[in-house]
Design a protein around this motif. Structure first.
Motif, short mmCIF file in Angstrom:
data_model
loop_
_atom_site.label_atom_id
_atom_site.label_comp_id
_atom_site.label_asym_id
_atom_site.label_seq_id
_atom_site.Cartn_x
_atom_site.Cartn_y
_atom_site.Cartn_z
N GLY A 218 0.84 -1.19 0.00
CA GLY A 218 0.00 0.00 0.00
C GLY A 218 0.87 1.24 0.00
N TYR A 219 0.41 2.25 -0.69
CA TYR A 219 1.20 3.46 -0.88
C TYR A 219 1.61 4.12 0.44
N ASP A 220 0.65 4.31 1.34
CA ASP A 220 0.92 5.04 2.59
C ASP A 220 1.89 4.31 3.50
N GLN A 221 1.96 3.00 3.39
CA GLN A 221 2.82 2.22 4.28
C GLN A 221 4.28 2.20 3.84
N VAL A 222 4.55 2.59 2.62
CA VAL A 222 5.91 2.50 2.07
C VAL A 222 6.64 3.82 2.26
N THR A 223 7.88 3.74 2.72
CA THR A 223 8.71 4.93 2.90
C THR A 223 9.72 5.06 1.77
N VAL A 224 10.26 6.25 1.63
CA VAL A 224 11.33 6.48 0.65
C VAL A 224 12.52 5.59 0.96
N ALA A 225 12.85 5.45 2.24
CA ALA A 225 13.98 4.61 2.63
C ALA A 225 13.77 3.17 2.18
N GLU A 226 12.54 2.67 2.28
CA GLU A 226 12.27 1.29 1.85
C GLU A 226 12.39 1.15 0.34
N ILE A 227 11.93 2.16 -0.40
CA ILE A 227 12.08 2.11 -1.86
C ILE A 227 13.55 2.10 -2.23
N ALA A 228 14.32 2.99 -1.61
CA ALA A 228 15.76 3.07 -1.89
C ALA A 228 16.44 1.75 -1.56
N ASP A 229 16.10 1.19 -0.40
CA ASP A 229 16.70 -0.08 0.01
C ASP A 229 16.38 -1.20 -0.98
N ALA B 122 15.79 -0.89 -4.06
CA ALA B 122 16.52 -0.63 -5.32
C ALA B 122 18.04 -0.67 -5.11
N GLU B 123 18.45 -0.93 -3.87
CA GLU B 123 19.86 -1.03 -3.49
C GLU B 123 20.63 0.27 -3.71
N VAL B 124 19.97 1.37 -3.33
CA VAL B 124 20.63 2.68 -3.35
C VAL B 124 20.29 3.39 -2.04
N SER B 125 20.89 4.55 -1.84
CA SER B 125 20.63 5.31 -0.62
C SER B 125 19.40 6.20 -0.80
N PRO B 126 18.77 6.62 0.32
CA PRO B 126 17.68 7.59 0.20
C PRO B 126 18.13 8.87 -0.51
N ARG B 127 19.38 9.26 -0.29
CA ARG B 127 19.91 10.46 -0.97
C ARG B 127 19.84 10.27 -2.49
N THR B 128 20.18 9.08 -2.96
CA THR B 128 20.11 8.79 -4.39
C THR B 128 18.68 8.87 -4.88
N PHE B 129 17.74 8.38 -4.08
CA PHE B 129 16.32 8.50 -4.45
C PHE B 129 15.99 9.96 -4.73
N PRO C 14 11.74 14.30 -6.42
CA PRO C 14 11.62 15.23 -5.30
C PRO C 14 10.86 14.66 -4.10
N ALA C 15 9.91 13.75 -4.34
CA ALA C 15 9.09 13.19 -3.26
C ALA C 15 8.59 11.81 -3.68
N LYS C 16 8.04 11.09 -2.71
CA LYS C 16 7.58 9.73 -2.97
C LYS C 16 6.56 9.67 -4.10
N GLU C 17 5.61 10.60 -4.13
CA GLU C 17 4.57 10.55 -5.16
C GLU C 17 5.12 10.78 -6.56
N ASP C 18 6.30 11.42 -6.65
CA ASP C 18 6.88 11.70 -7.97
C ASP C 18 7.35 10.44 -8.69
N VAL C 19 7.58 9.35 -7.94
CA VAL C 19 7.93 8.09 -8.60
C VAL C 19 6.80 7.66 -9.52
N LEU C 20 5.57 7.90 -9.09
CA LEU C 20 4.41 7.51 -9.89
C LEU C 20 4.19 8.43 -11.08
N LEU C 21 4.89 9.55 -11.11
CA LEU C 21 4.77 10.50 -12.21
C LEU C 21 6.03 10.53 -13.06
N ALA C 22 6.81 9.46 -12.96
CA ALA C 22 8.07 9.38 -13.69
C ALA C 22 7.85 9.65 -15.17
N ASP C 23 8.69 10.47 -15.73
CA ASP C 23 8.69 10.80 -17.15
C ASP C 23 7.51 11.64 -17.61
#
Length: 199
Positions: free
Chosen positions: A30-41, A43-50, A55-64
């Motif tokens: 679920g969207y609300d339960q997922v953190t940026v840190a979990e997405i980064a982890d 994908a095997e990158v740091s939150p800074r790389t995310f 700019p924000a978690k919702e922007d992943v869904l607006l990629a491109d």
């Protein structure tokens, strides 16, 4: 030059890995339960790389999304002087549709975004912001492409009709569970319907 190309490919791979990880996690937890840190982890990158990519978690869904708008803007700016208004609008929309068909539709990102947009206020707000900005940019481009032929109201109305019809058709097809080809066809059908009303 080769080093620059390699760096760009690596950047695109990282971006793609972040999108894939986010889609998987949003689907599973679920969207609300997922953190940026979990997405980064995932994908095997740091939150800074995310945050270098989004700019924000919702922007992943607006990629491109910006790239799609840029393609449409370029299609309008590069029009042949003899090309009719309806043709320019259709070509601009076709650029956006083709890109969505290559990226968001086959990955499931478009379907996930459509589902989440109905229930996540932060995503709804971000989508509306992007939508309004894109419409304003496209209307301005149309005004520049047809000086003396269009006024601001007419350009905005034409872009709103086209973008609104294409978006509504895509959303309906996605909610119906259509595959990428059917969603693309629904968007093209909407484009043709609006184009027929443009003289």
């Amino acid at each position: 030059m080769e080093k620059h190309g390699l760096r760009e490919r690596k950047k695109q791979r990282t971006r793609h890995a972040l999108i894939e990880a986010a889609v998987r996690l949003f689907e599973d937890q679920g969207y609300d339960q997922v953190t940026v840190a979990e997405i980064a982890d995932a994908a095997e990158v740091s939150p800074r790389t995310f945050f270098l990519h989004f700019p924000a978690k919702e922007d992943v869904l607006l990629a491109d999304a910006d790239l799609r708008v840029d393609l449409a803007l370029r299609a309008i700016a590069e029009r042949d002087p003899a090309e009719p208004l309806a043709g320019v609008l259709v070509r601009a929309m076709d650029q956006m549709i083709a890109h969505a068909w290559d990226s968001d539709l086959p990955t499931g990102l478009a379907a996930l975004r459509a589902r989440l947009a109905a229930s996540v206020p932060a995503l709804q707000a971000r989508l509306l912001q992007r939508y309004l900005t894109a419409q304003a940019d496209l209307a301005q481009a149309l005004l520049r492409a047809f000086p003396g032929r269009l006024d601001a109201i007419t350009a905005s109305a034409l872009v709103g009709a086209m973008v609104g019809a294409v978006g509504a058709a895509a959303l309906t097809a996605l909610r119906r569970g259509d595959g990428p080809d059917e969603v693309r066809d629904a968007m093209r059908q909407a484009t043709a319907l609006v184009a027929r009303s443009v003289t």
